[in-house]
Design a protein around this motif. Structure first.
Motif, PDB file in Angstrom:
ATOM      1  N   MET A  87       0.838  -1.192   0.000  1.00 59.64           N
ATOM      2  CA  MET A  87       0.000   0.000   0.000  1.00 59.64           C
ATOM      3  C   MET A  87       0.878   1.249   0.000  1.00 59.64           C
ATOM      4  N   ASN A  88       0.603   2.209  -0.908  1.00 60.34           N
ATOM      5  CA  ASN A  88       1.430   3.406  -0.934  1.00 60.34           C
ATOM      6  C   ASN A  88       1.069   4.337   0.216  1.00 60.34           C
ATOM      7  N   ALA A  89       1.971   5.291   0.442  1.00 64.87           N
ATOM      8  CA  ALA A  89       1.846   6.138   1.624  1.00 64.87           C
ATOM      9  C   ALA A  89       0.585   7.000   1.598  1.00 64.87           C
ATOM     10  N   MET A  90       0.227   7.519   0.438  1.00 62.94           N
ATOM     11  CA  MET A  90      -0.976   8.351   0.371  1.00 62.94           C
ATOM     12  C   MET A  90      -2.213   7.553   0.757  1.00 62.94           C
ATOM     13  N   GLN A  91      -2.299   6.323   0.299  1.00 61.70           N
ATOM     14  CA  GLN A  91      -3.449   5.493   0.645  1.00 61.70           C
ATOM     15  C   GLN A  91      -3.483   5.227   2.147  1.00 61.70           C
ATOM     16  N   ARG A  92      -2.327   5.062   2.743  1.00 59.76           N
ATOM     17  CA  ARG A  92      -2.258   4.848   4.193  1.00 59.76           C
ATOM     18  C   ARG A  92      -2.784   6.077   4.947  1.00 59.76           C
ATOM     19  N   LEU A  93      -2.455   7.257   4.461  1.00 65.85           N
ATOM     20  CA  LEU A  93      -2.965   8.472   5.095  1.00 65.85           C
ATOM     21  C   LEU A  93      -4.485   8.559   4.963  1.00 65.85           C
ATOM     22  N   ILE A  94      -4.984   8.201   3.794  1.00 69.67           N
ATOM     23  CA  ILE A  94      -6.425   8.248   3.564  1.00 69.67           C
ATOM     24  C   ILE A  94      -7.137   7.235   4.456  1.00 69.67           C
ATOM     25  N   ASP A  95      -6.607   6.019   4.500  1.00 68.44           N
ATOM     26  CA  ASP A  95      -7.242   4.975   5.309  1.00 68.44           C
ATOM     27  C   ASP A  95      -7.242   5.324   6.798  1.00 68.44           C
ATOM     28  N   ALA A  96      -6.211   6.038   7.243  1.00 70.36           N
ATOM     29  CA  ALA A  96      -6.117   6.421   8.659  1.00 70.36           C
ATOM     30  C   ALA A  96      -6.887   7.699   8.961  1.00 70.36           C
ATOM     31  N   ASN A  97      -7.482   8.306   7.907  1.00 69.13           N
ATOM     32  CA  ASN A  97      -8.158   9.605   8.079  1.00 69.13           C
ATOM     33  C   ASN A  97      -7.199  10.589   8.755  1.00 69.13           C
ATOM     34  N   ALA A  98      -5.948  10.538   8.343  1.00 65.20           N
ATOM     35  CA  ALA A  98      -4.879  11.225   9.061  1.00 65.20           C
ATOM     36  C   ALA A  98      -5.012  12.740   9.047  1.00 65.20           C
ATOM     37  N   VAL A  99      -5.393  13.313   7.907  1.00 63.86           N
ATOM     38  CA  VAL A  99      -5.460  14.770   7.823  1.00 63.86           C
ATOM     39  C   VAL A  99      -6.533  15.316   8.754  1.00 63.86           C
ATOM     40  N   ALA A 100      -7.727  14.746   8.705  1.00 62.61           N
ATOM     41  CA  ALA A 100      -8.821  15.213   9.562  1.00 62.61           C
ATOM     42  C   ALA A 100      -8.460  15.051  11.030  1.00 62.61           C
ATOM     43  N   ARG A 101      -7.820  13.957  11.370  1.00 63.73           N
ATOM     44  CA  ARG A 101      -7.444  13.717  12.769  1.00 63.73           C
ATOM     45  C   ARG A 101      -6.349  14.682  13.211  1.00 63.73           C
ATOM     46  N   LEU A 102      -5.448  15.032  12.295  1.00 68.54           N
ATOM     47  CA  LEU A 102      -4.409  16.007  12.625  1.00 68.54           C
ATOM     48  C   LEU A 102      -5.032  17.374  12.887  1.00 68.54           C
ATOM     49  N   VAL A 103      -5.956  17.768  12.026  1.00 69.87           N
ATOM     50  CA  VAL A 103      -6.620  19.068  12.196  1.00 69.87           C
ATOM     51  C   VAL A 103      -7.382  19.107  13.522  1.00 69.87           C
ATOM     52  N   LYS A 104      -7.940  17.967  13.923  1.00 67.83           N
ATOM     53  CA  LYS A 104      -8.665  17.891  15.194  1.00 67.83           C
ATOM     54  C   LYS A 104      -7.722  17.685  16.382  1.00 67.83           C
ATOM     55  N   ARG A 105      -6.434  17.580  16.079  1.00 69.02           N
ATOM     56  CA  ARG A 105      -5.397  17.432  17.114  1.00 69.02           C
ATOM     57  C   ARG A 105      -5.585  16.158  17.936  1.00 69.02           C
ATOM     58  N   ASP A 106      -5.735  15.072  17.226  1.00 67.97           N
ATOM     59  CA  ASP A 106      -5.906  13.761  17.850  1.00 67.97           C
ATOM     60  C   ASP A 106      -4.532  13.172  18.166  1.00 67.97           C
ATOM     61  N   PRO A 107      -4.117  13.076  19.421  1.00 74.85           N
ATOM     62  CA  PRO A 107      -2.780  12.573  19.734  1.00 74.85           C
ATOM     63  C   PRO A 107      -2.591  11.102  19.407  1.00 74.85           C
ATOM     64  N   GLN A 108      -3.691  10.329  19.353  1.00 81.21           N
ATOM     65  CA  GLN A 108      -3.573   8.901  19.056  1.00 81.21           C
ATOM     66  C   GLN A 108      -3.161   8.653  17.604  1.00 81.21           C
ATOM     67  N   LEU A 109      -3.188   9.696  16.813  1.00 83.85           N
ATOM     68  CA  LEU A 109      -2.673   9.562  15.446  1.00 83.85           C
ATOM     69  C   LEU A 109      -1.182   9.243  15.475  1.00 83.85           C
ATOM     70  N   PHE A 110      -0.503   9.666  16.533  1.00 79.90           N
ATOM     71  CA  PHE A 110       0.948   9.522  16.607  1.00 79.90           C
ATOM     72  C   PHE A 110       1.422   8.470  17.604  1.00 79.90           C
ATOM     73  N   SER A 111       0.579   8.111  18.558  1.00 81.48           N
ATOM     74  CA  SER A 111       0.997   7.107  19.532  1.00 81.48           C
ATOM     75  C   SER A 111      -0.213   6.552  20.267  1.00 81.48           C
ATOM     76  N   ASP A 112      -0.162   5.239  20.582  1.00 75.85           N
ATOM     77  CA  ASP A 112      -1.199   4.605  21.388  1.00 75.85           C
ATOM     78  C   ASP A 112      -0.850   4.640  22.872  1.00 75.85           C
ATOM     79  N   ASP A 113       0.336   5.161  23.181  1.00 76.36           N
ATOM     80  CA  ASP A 113       0.803   5.237  24.563  1.00 76.36           C
ATOM     81  C   ASP A 113       0.019   6.326  25.302  1.00 76.36           C
ATOM     82  N   VAL A 114      -0.722   5.922  26.320  1.00 75.01           N
ATOM     83  CA  VAL A 114      -1.552   6.870  27.072  1.00 75.01           C
ATOM     84  C   VAL A 114      -0.702   7.979  27.680  1.00 75.01           C
TER      85      VAL A 114
END
Length: 548
Positions: free
Chosen positions: A1-28
């Motif tokens: 899977m290419n990187a752009m598709q991975r970003l789309i599947d993770a909804n990464a842009v929307a989550r970044l804009v919403k400042r979702d920290p779990q986008l970067f780590s699952d560590d509480v």
């Protein structure tokens, strides 16, 4: 899977804009620290609201006869201002802006000789308020001002730029500085170009940033869209795909006017990605040639002005050689605001793709700690093994135990012998950064790179400690490090400190040498009797002969 598709599947842009920290780590335990670094995602939208206060202050300083504005800062507190000063047009009748991001005594003395106390104002810039370089410089300039002014009058010539309630903000009150301009506490230094750290120095020196902010806002809105056309996401995906293919040397090639922009990109990429044994290695290409001479570890970004046909041809040639190339035009100097945003979003999303937290810098403190230990004598600096006509040669880390060389040429041979496929050569220079001197090393490194395909970079200390220093120690073990120092006799007292400025400057080089050695990096040092061009020329010639 290419990187752009991975970003789309993770909804990464929307989550970044919403400042979702779990986008970067699952560590509480990391969620709060990450959240505290995500305030940069809408800086462009808010930037215009920060300008009126600074514009008013600029008018007041102009009325008081300001002719020179001196920024005392390091890393994220100074690099954005430094590159904007170099790229944007500066009004002829406005105060001159000086960026002082070094502890080299001669540089401080040379600046002092050009200033008139009554017409000079200082910006003391530090996010934490505890950074040793700007605080040491502040002590020097504050004493200089008080030689002819009463303390309250001198204090009105100093403005703090810092986080709310930082050590510097508290010191401002004690030291009777004029005012503190505060930045959002939830924005890390290298993402702070569009905060007061980047905006205030230019505005106070008469530069109109309206168009810069307008273009930044347009780019920010584009980078917040969850589409493949998102400029930040597209760049992140391209870098990640190249990295996955073994091309981890991100090579930035720009039109001449935009060359300084590489210093800012370098910090953003290196400090954000270079940790836990991984990382993208930024390479600023100053002298692009055809054919490129690049190895197969390069990915090339070309940022060119519309009329720069030479770079257009260069980009085509790099593609023909098989290198991945991404290219776009920067239509005007004011596009720098948009480029800040594009790269910040790209590097933030690149963290998602590389599975790293791009907002910490776990290894930067190592050199700071070692510097302190060098200053107080609690750590031992690796000793020189040879004195070659006044040049002291030291091997450390992965090169420790190398026999004493017979001459300067032989002293550099161990670097070449230690080279592995995919390595890069980093020259860490604690010498004058004027082009007459530093250009000698830059030309030599270009010759070395062209001859054998190795990626090379030239870093000036102590600036790089707040930039690529994180990558050097926390990134992949693919660096060959040449530390160059000089036993310069120039010095300045640092009021209130147990060390002089020259001692600090030298300790920063030696502290980083110790930190690199502690991690087993392949590092050597050449300590020159002085940093005059003739002495540096000998090193440059030896570099080409030994490694070319």
């Amino acid at each position: 899977m290419n990187a752009m598709q991975r970003l789309i599947d993770a909804n990464a842009v929307a989550r970044l804009v919403k400042r979702d920290p779990q986008l970067f780590s699952d560590d509480v335990d990391l969620r709060q620290p990450i959240t505290q670094r995500l305030g940069w995602t809408d800086l462009a939208e808010k930037a215009a609201g920060r300008l009126p206060l600074v514009c008013n202050l600029a008018g007041v300083l102009a009325g008081e006869g300001a002719r020179d504005i001196v920024l005392l800062g390091m890393g994220g507190s100074s690099l954005a201002a430094l590159v904007m000063k170099a790229i944007l047009d500066h009004p002829a009748d406005a105060p001159r802006l000086h960026i002082l991001d070094t502890t080299r005594p001669a540089a401080v003395s040379e600046l002092l000789d050009t200033l008139v106390r009554e017409h000079t104002f200082f910006l003391v810039s530090s996010k934490s308020g505890t950074t040793v370089e700007p605080l040491s410089l502040y002590a020097i300039f504050r004493q200089w001002m008080e030689e002819t002014m009463e303390r309250p009058a001198a204090g009105r010539h100093f403005i703090a730029i810092t986080d709310p309630a930082s050590a510097l903000e508290k010191m401002r009150q004690k030291e009777v500085m004029r005012v503190a301009l505060t930045a959002p506490a939830n924005v890390g230094g290298r993402f702070s170009a569009l905060t007061i750290f980047g905006l205030a120095p230019l505005t106070l020196s008469g530069v109109d940033l309206t168009q810069v902010i307008d273009e930044a806002r347009t780019m920010e809105r584009a980078c917040q869209q969850s589409t493949p056309e998102n400029p930040g996401a597209a760049l992140a995906a391209w870098i990640a795909d190249a990295h996955a293919g073994g091309r981890d040397k991100l090579t930035l090639v720009t039109s001449k006017r935009w060359l300084p922009f590489g210093l800012w990109v370098e910090q953003l990429v290196a400090e954000s990605t270079g940790k836990h044994g991984t990382g993208v290695v930024p390479i600023i290409e100053h002298l692009p040639t055809r054919p490129t001479g690049f190895g197969d570890d390069r990915a090339v970004v070309v940022m060119r002005e519309p009329g720069d046909t030479d770079l257009a041809v260069f980009a085509s040639g790099a593609r023909a050689e098989g290198h991945p190339v991404v290219e776009w035009t920067v239509d005007s100097p004011s596009a720098i605001g948009a480029e800040f945003v594009r790269w910040e979003y790209a590097v933030g999303l690149l963290g998602v793709l590389l599975a790293i937290n791009p907002f910490d810098e776990p290894d930067v403190g190592a050199a700071k700690k070692m510097t302190s230990q060098v200053l107080d004598g609690t750590t031992t600096v690796p000793a020189a093994v040879a004195d070659i006509d006044g040049v002291w040669v030291t091997y450390a880390g992965g090169l420790a135990g190398t026999a004493a060389p017979r001459d300067l040429l032989a002293s550099l041979a161990p670097l070449g012998a230690a080279r592995r496929t995919g390595d890069y050569l980093a020259t860490l220079a604690y010498i004058s950064d004027d082009e007459t001197t530093i250009g000698l090393l830059r030309g030599a490194l270009k010759a070395v790179s062209s001859a054998n395909g190795i990626a090379t970079c030239l870093e000036t200390g102590p600036r790089y400690l707040h930039s690529t220093g994180q990558l050097h120690k926390g990134g992949p073990d693919s660096g060959l490090f040449l530390v160059i120092t000089a036993r310069d006799r120039a010095d300045l007292a640092v009021p209130g400190s147990p060390f002089t400025l020259a001692r600090l400057y030298r300790a920063q080089a030696e502290g980083d040498l110790c930190a690199l050695a502690e991690r087993g990096r392949r590092v050597m040092r050449l300590d020159l009797p002085g940093d005059d061009p003739a002495a540096v020329q000998k090193i440059a010639e030896a570099l080409v002969e030994a490694l070319g």
